[in-house]
Design a protein around this motif. Structure first.
Motif, PDB file in Angstrom:
ATOM      1  N   ALA A  71      47.384  46.880  29.863  1.00 32.95           N
ATOM      2  CA  ALA A  71      46.220  47.234  29.057  1.00 32.95           C
ATOM      3  C   ALA A  71      44.978  46.485  29.521  1.00 32.95           C
ATOM      4  O   ALA A  71      43.881  47.053  29.589  1.00 32.95           O
ATOM      5  N   VAL A  72      45.127  45.207  29.862  1.00 32.77           N
ATOM      6  CA  VAL A  72      43.986  44.402  30.285  1.00 32.77           C
ATOM      7  C   VAL A  72      43.469  44.871  31.640  1.00 32.77           C
ATOM      8  O   VAL A  72      42.256  44.951  31.866  1.00 32.77           O
ATOM      9  N   VAL A  73      44.367  45.202  32.566  1.00 31.26           N
ATOM     10  CA  VAL A  73      43.952  45.698  33.876  1.00 31.26           C
ATOM     11  C   VAL A  73      43.186  47.007  33.737  1.00 31.26           C
ATOM     12  O   VAL A  73      42.210  47.261  34.440  1.00 31.26           O
ATOM     13  N   ARG A  74      43.605  47.846  32.814  1.00 32.46           N
ATOM     14  CA  ARG A  74      42.880  49.106  32.575  1.00 32.46           C
ATOM     15  C   ARG A  74      41.492  48.843  32.010  1.00 32.46           C
ATOM     16  O   ARG A  74      40.554  49.597  32.259  1.00 32.46           O
ATOM     17  N   ALA A  75      41.354  47.750  31.247  1.00 31.77           N
ATOM     18  CA  ALA A  75      40.100  47.498  30.544  1.00 31.77           C
ATOM     19  C   ALA A  75      39.136  46.609  31.299  1.00 31.77           C
ATOM     20  O   ALA A  75      37.930  46.639  31.038  1.00 31.77           O
ATOM     21  N   THR A  76      39.639  45.814  32.235  1.00 32.05           N
ATOM     22  CA  THR A  76      38.794  44.793  32.865  1.00 32.05           C
ATOM     23  C   THR A  76      37.687  45.414  33.703  1.00 32.05           C
ATOM     24  O   THR A  76      37.757  46.587  34.094  1.00 32.05           O
ATOM     25  N   ASP A  77      36.666  44.619  33.950  1.00 30.83           N
ATOM     26  CA  ASP A  77      35.557  45.077  34.795  1.00 30.83           C
ATOM     27  C   ASP A  77      35.173  43.941  35.733  1.00 30.83           C
ATOM     28  O   ASP A  77      35.615  42.802  35.558  1.00 30.83           O
ATOM     29  N   PRO A  78      34.367  44.217  36.759  1.00 28.48           N
ATOM     30  CA  PRO A  78      34.065  43.189  37.761  1.00 28.48           C
ATOM     31  C   PRO A  78      33.465  41.907  37.198  1.00 28.48           C
ATOM     32  O   PRO A  78      33.668  40.841  37.745  1.00 28.48           O
ATOM     33  N   ASP A  79      32.728  42.000  36.100  1.00 27.92           N
ATOM     34  CA  ASP A  79      32.074  40.808  35.566  1.00 27.92           C
ATOM     35  C   ASP A  79      33.030  39.872  34.838  1.00 27.92           C
ATOM     36  O   ASP A  79      32.712  38.701  34.627  1.00 27.92           O
ATOM     37  N   SER A  80      34.181  40.353  34.410  1.00 25.41           N
ATOM     38  CA  SER A  80      35.113  39.508  33.663  1.00 25.41           C
ATOM     39  C   SER A  80      36.515  39.526  34.256  1.00 25.41           C
ATOM     40  O   SER A  80      37.451  39.033  33.639  1.00 25.41           O
ATOM     41  N   LEU A  81      36.661  40.058  35.465  1.00 24.65           N
ATOM     42  CA  LEU A  81      37.984  40.239  36.048  1.00 24.65           C
ATOM     43  C   LEU A  81      38.753  38.925  36.162  1.00 24.65           C
ATOM     44  O   LEU A  81      39.906  38.839  35.743  1.00 24.65           O
ATOM     45  N   SER A  82      38.137  37.899  36.709  1.00 22.02           N
ATOM     46  CA  SER A  82      38.830  36.627  36.870  1.00 22.02           C
ATOM     47  C   SER A  82      39.236  36.037  35.525  1.00 22.02           C
ATOM     48  O   SER A  82      40.329  35.499  35.378  1.00 22.02           O
ATOM     49  N   GLU A  83      38.335  36.116  34.531  1.00 14.90           N
ATOM     50  CA  GLU A  83      38.646  35.584  33.211  1.00 14.90           C
ATOM     51  C   GLU A  83      39.774  36.363  32.553  1.00 14.90           C
ATOM     52  O   GLU A  83      40.639  35.802  31.883  1.00 14.90           O
ATOM     53  N   ASP A  84      39.770  37.691  32.744  1.00 13.44           N
ATOM     54  CA  ASP A  84      40.803  38.526  32.132  1.00 13.44           C
ATOM     55  C   ASP A  84      42.163  38.326  32.777  1.00 13.44           C
ATOM     56  O   ASP A  84      43.183  38.217  32.093  1.00 13.44           O
ATOM     57  N   LEU A  85      42.191  38.315  34.117  1.00 11.33           N
ATOM     58  CA  LEU A  85      43.476  38.299  34.815  1.00 11.33           C
ATOM     59  C   LEU A  85      43.994  36.892  35.080  1.00 11.33           C
ATOM     60  O   LEU A  85      45.191  36.697  35.267  1.00 11.33           O
ATOM     61  N   GLY A  86      43.086  35.907  35.102  1.00 12.14           N
ATOM     62  CA  GLY A  86      43.510  34.554  35.433  1.00 12.14           C
ATOM     63  C   GLY A  86      44.561  34.009  34.489  1.00 12.14           C
ATOM     64  O   GLY A  86      45.522  33.354  34.919  1.00 12.14           O
ATOM     65  N   ALA A  87      44.406  34.283  33.197  1.00  9.16           N
ATOM     66  CA  ALA A  87      45.352  33.747  32.225  1.00  9.16           C
ATOM     67  C   ALA A  87      46.725  34.397  32.357  1.00  9.16           C
ATOM     68  O   ALA A  87      47.739  33.793  32.008  1.00  9.16           O
ATOM     69  N   LEU A  88      46.777  35.636  32.865  1.00  4.25           N
ATOM     70  CA  LEU A  88      48.062  36.335  32.989  1.00  4.25           C
ATOM     71  C   LEU A  88      48.703  36.118  34.350  1.00  4.25           C
ATOM     72  O   LEU A  88      49.930  36.030  34.462  1.00  4.25           O
ATOM     73  N   TYR A  89      47.882  36.030  35.394  1.00  2.00           N
ATOM     74  CA  TYR A  89      48.418  35.966  36.758  1.00  2.00           C
ATOM     75  C   TYR A  89      48.402  34.552  37.356  1.00  2.00           C
ATOM     76  O   TYR A  89      49.184  34.257  38.258  1.00  2.00           O
ATOM     77  N   GLY A  90      47.496  33.714  36.871  1.00  2.00           N
ATOM     78  CA  GLY A  90      47.337  32.400  37.471  1.00  2.00           C
ATOM     79  C   GLY A  90      48.608  31.567  37.448  1.00  2.00           C
ATOM     80  O   GLY A  90      49.002  30.963  38.456  1.00  2.00           O
ATOM     81  N   ALA A  91      49.286  31.522  36.299  1.00  4.36           N
ATOM     82  CA  ALA A  91      50.496  30.702  36.187  1.00  4.36           C
ATOM     83  C   ALA A  91      51.661  31.297  36.969  1.00  4.36           C
ATOM     84  O   ALA A  91      52.541  30.570  37.441  1.00  4.36           O
ATOM     85  N   LEU A  92      51.676  32.610  37.140  1.00  2.00           N
ATOM     86  CA  LEU A  92      52.790  33.270  37.841  1.00  2.00           C
ATOM     87  C   LEU A  92      52.681  33.146  39.353  1.00  2.00           C
ATOM     88  O   LEU A  92      53.689  33.228  40.054  1.00  2.00           O
ATOM     89  N   PHE A  93      51.467  32.973  39.861  1.00  2.00           N
ATOM     90  CA  PHE A  93      51.252  32.977  41.311  1.00  2.00           C
ATOM     91  C   PHE A  93      50.496  31.713  41.724  1.00  2.00           C
ATOM     92  O   PHE A  93      49.451  31.776  42.337  1.00  2.00           O
ATOM     93  N   ARG A  94      51.087  30.577  41.389  1.00  2.00           N
ATOM     94  CA  ARG A  94      50.455  29.302  41.710  1.00  2.00           C
ATOM     95  C   ARG A  94      51.086  28.728  42.970  1.00  2.00           C
ATOM     96  O   ARG A  94      52.285  28.466  43.027  1.00  2.00           O
ATOM     97  N   LEU A  95      50.272  28.549  44.009  1.00  2.00           N
ATOM     98  CA  LEU A  95      50.747  27.990  45.279  1.00  2.00           C
ATOM     99  C   LEU A  95      49.803  26.864  45.704  1.00  2.00           C
ATOM    100  O   LEU A  95      48.708  26.714  45.161  1.00  2.00           O
ATOM    101  N   GLY A  96      50.246  26.090  46.685  1.00  2.00           N
ATOM    102  CA  GLY A  96      49.382  25.058  47.229  1.00  2.00           C
ATOM    103  C   GLY A  96      48.221  25.654  47.992  1.00  2.00           C
ATOM    104  O   GLY A  96      48.232  26.841  48.349  1.00  2.00           O
ATOM    105  N   ASP A  97      47.217  24.862  48.273  1.00  2.00           N
ATOM    106  CA  ASP A  97      46.035  25.337  48.991  1.00  2.00           C
ATOM    107  C   ASP A  97      46.427  25.939  50.334  1.00  2.00           C
ATOM    108  O   ASP A  97      47.139  25.331  51.124  1.00  2.00           O
ATOM    109  N   GLY A  98      45.923  27.150  50.567  1.00  2.00           N
ATOM    110  CA  GLY A  98      46.154  27.798  51.854  1.00  2.00           C
ATOM    111  C   GLY A  98      47.493  28.491  51.989  1.00  2.00           C
ATOM    112  O   GLY A  98      47.716  29.215  52.965  1.00  2.00           O
ATOM    113  N   ALA A  99      48.412  28.299  51.052  1.00  4.49           N
ATOM    114  CA  ALA A  99      49.735  28.939  51.148  1.00  4.49           C
ATOM    115  C   ALA A  99      49.617  30.423  50.800  1.00  4.49           C
ATOM    116  O   ALA A  99      48.757  30.829  50.027  1.00  4.49           O
ATOM    117  N   ARG A 100      50.497  31.236  51.404  1.00  6.12           N
ATOM    118  CA  ARG A 100      50.478  32.680  51.182  1.00  6.12           C
ATOM    119  C   ARG A 100      51.860  33.137  50.707  1.00  6.12           C
ATOM    120  O   ARG A 100      52.895  32.612  51.126  1.00  6.12           O
TER     121      ARG A 100
END
Length: 433
Positions: free
Chosen positions: A324-353
């Motif tokens: 629902a959030v991905v459908r609603a998000t826009d460029p001005d708030s994308l990081s704020e919207d998705l960061g809370a959902l994706y940040g903890a799931l995809f946390r890596l060290g600097d430069g890691a892929r």
């Protein structure tokens, strides 16, 4: 305690600090509020927000400015209705209440206790005096010759001490300011009532007062007013759980945001429930409550993400929210919207892929939400093109700005920070292996 026009004349503004130095021009800027000059009002408001409220909190010049503004609430000029944008005509009184609310919020200083601020403010008086004198002189050449110039650390210490003292002074003034705001809780103008409730809530917290919004609640006619009242009660430590069963989803969500309900499963689940309809959230309010600095959706997602982690809940259960959030998000708030959902799931060290074999099932599901949303990528492409053209215009500047990275677009930049492919096909290949 002086308020209103007396403050302009009784204050030595040249010895007070604002954002860009001493506050000599404040009296002239704020005196424009006393005239029926719309351009002057705009300039005065710009000065209040640009010079007297900063990222670091409030400045010494903010305190008398707030006392001046509070004294205008009953001035005849406050009844004027400037032709400014809004869902209905806003009086100058309502706009001034917005500033009082914002000033009180800045003086919270991340909710630091008075003792912490007092310790910061305890700096050698001579150090602060030399700092202020340097601003008054507008040059450090003479000071340097006399051995009086401050080094960087001394300047930072003196500056921090002045800001801490300003926050303490505004906290000390909060009870008097609260008394000046309270009569407007029952004003005939609903915009004034809403802004008065928000300002009263912030000032009550700031002054350690018992918040009473019962009169405002009796007159509340709109969702906006009801939400402002519930949010103010929550921010002042009240138990708002009774509103979790309110028929209005906006009121339920505002009740769930109360700090006292952190750790309450019902409040957490309410936030998740309203965010499954994320596209509706930012159309809730005609006048957005002042405590939301950006989109309401972003604030709800951030709070939900914090609570979900703290309660050690299964991330898979938030997939409907992610969609629902991905459908609603826009460029001005994308990081704020998705960061809370994706940040903890995809946390890596600097430069890691990320590699395909590193992904778990839940992580793949979350990435598929991004891959499958055509509208998300269409908006990302539109924004990237805008930024690319902006860079094209600026790249031949002798000293081009340090924002070349903007041409990546918000989505691609967000993915890159998480160690994920920046393009849709690369992301699809990662997920599908």
């Amino acid at each position: 305690m002086r308020t209103g026009t007396d403050v302009l004349h009784a204050t030595d503004w040249s010895r007070l600090l604002q954002a860009d130095g001493t506050a000599d021009e404040v009296p002239e800027a704020l005196a424009a509020f006393l005239e029926r000059d719309e351009a002057g009002w705009h300039r005065a408001l710009d000065h209040l927000y640009e010079q007297l409220l900063g990222d670091d909190g409030v400045y010494p010049a903010t305190v008398p400015a707030v006392l001046f503004v509070s004294g205008l609430l009953d001035h005849p000029v406050a009844d004027a209705v400037p032709p400014w944008d809004g869902p209905w005509p806003r009086t100058l009184r309502g706009v001034l209440l917005e500033f009082l609310c914002d000033a009180a919020r800045h003086a919270r200083w991340d909710d630091s206790p008075d003792e912490h601020l007092a310790a910061m403010a305890e700096v050698d008086g001579d150090l602060v005096g030399r700092f202020l004198q340097g601003l008054v002189d507008e040059t450090g050449e003479d000071d340097e010759e006399d051995g009086d110039a401050l080094d960087f650390e001394e300047t930072e210490e003196a500056h921090g001490a002045l800001l801490a003292r300003a926050a303490l002074d505004l906290r000390a003034a909060a009870p008097a300011l609260y008394d000046l705001v309270r009569p407007h809780l029952t004003h005939e103008d609903r915009h004034v009532r809403q802004r008065a409730a928000e300002a009263a809530g912030e000032l009550a917290w700031l002054g350690g007062l018992e918040l009473d919004l019962s009169d405002a609640a009796d007159l509340a006619e709109t969702r906006d007013e009801g939400a402002a009242i519930v949010l103010a009660l929550g921010r002042n430590g009240r138990d708002t759980s009774e509103f979790l069963t309110h028929p209005d989803p906006a009121i339920r969500a505002c009740a769930a945001l109360a700090p006292s309900l952190r750790g309450d499963p019902a409040a957490t689940e309410e936030l998740a429930a309203v965010l499954t309809h994320a596209e509706e959230v930012d159309s809730w309010f005609s006048t957005r409550p002042r405590c939301f600095d950006g989109p309401v959706r972003s604030a709800l997602v951030w709070e939900l993400g914090q609570r979900w982690d703290a309660e050690d809940r299964d991330a898979a259960d938030l997939l409907p929210v992610a969609r629902a959030v991905v459908r609603a998000t826009d460029p001005d708030s994308l990081s704020e919207d998705l960061g809370a959902l994706y940040g903890a799931l995809f946390r890596l060290g600097d430069g890691a892929r990320w590699r395909t074999e590193d992904l778990g099932g839940v992580q793949r599901d979350y990435l598929r939400v991004l891959v499958d949303d055509d509208r998300l990528w269409s908006r990302a492409d539109d924004r990237s093109e805008v930024m690319r053209r902006a860079w094209e215009l600026m790249r031949d500047e002798p000293e081009p700005p340090g924002w070349r990275w903007l041409d990546q677009g918000d989505l691609r930049r967000f993915l890159d920070v998480l160690g994920l492919p920046r393009d849709r096909e690369g992301l699809r290949k990662l997920v599908d292996g």
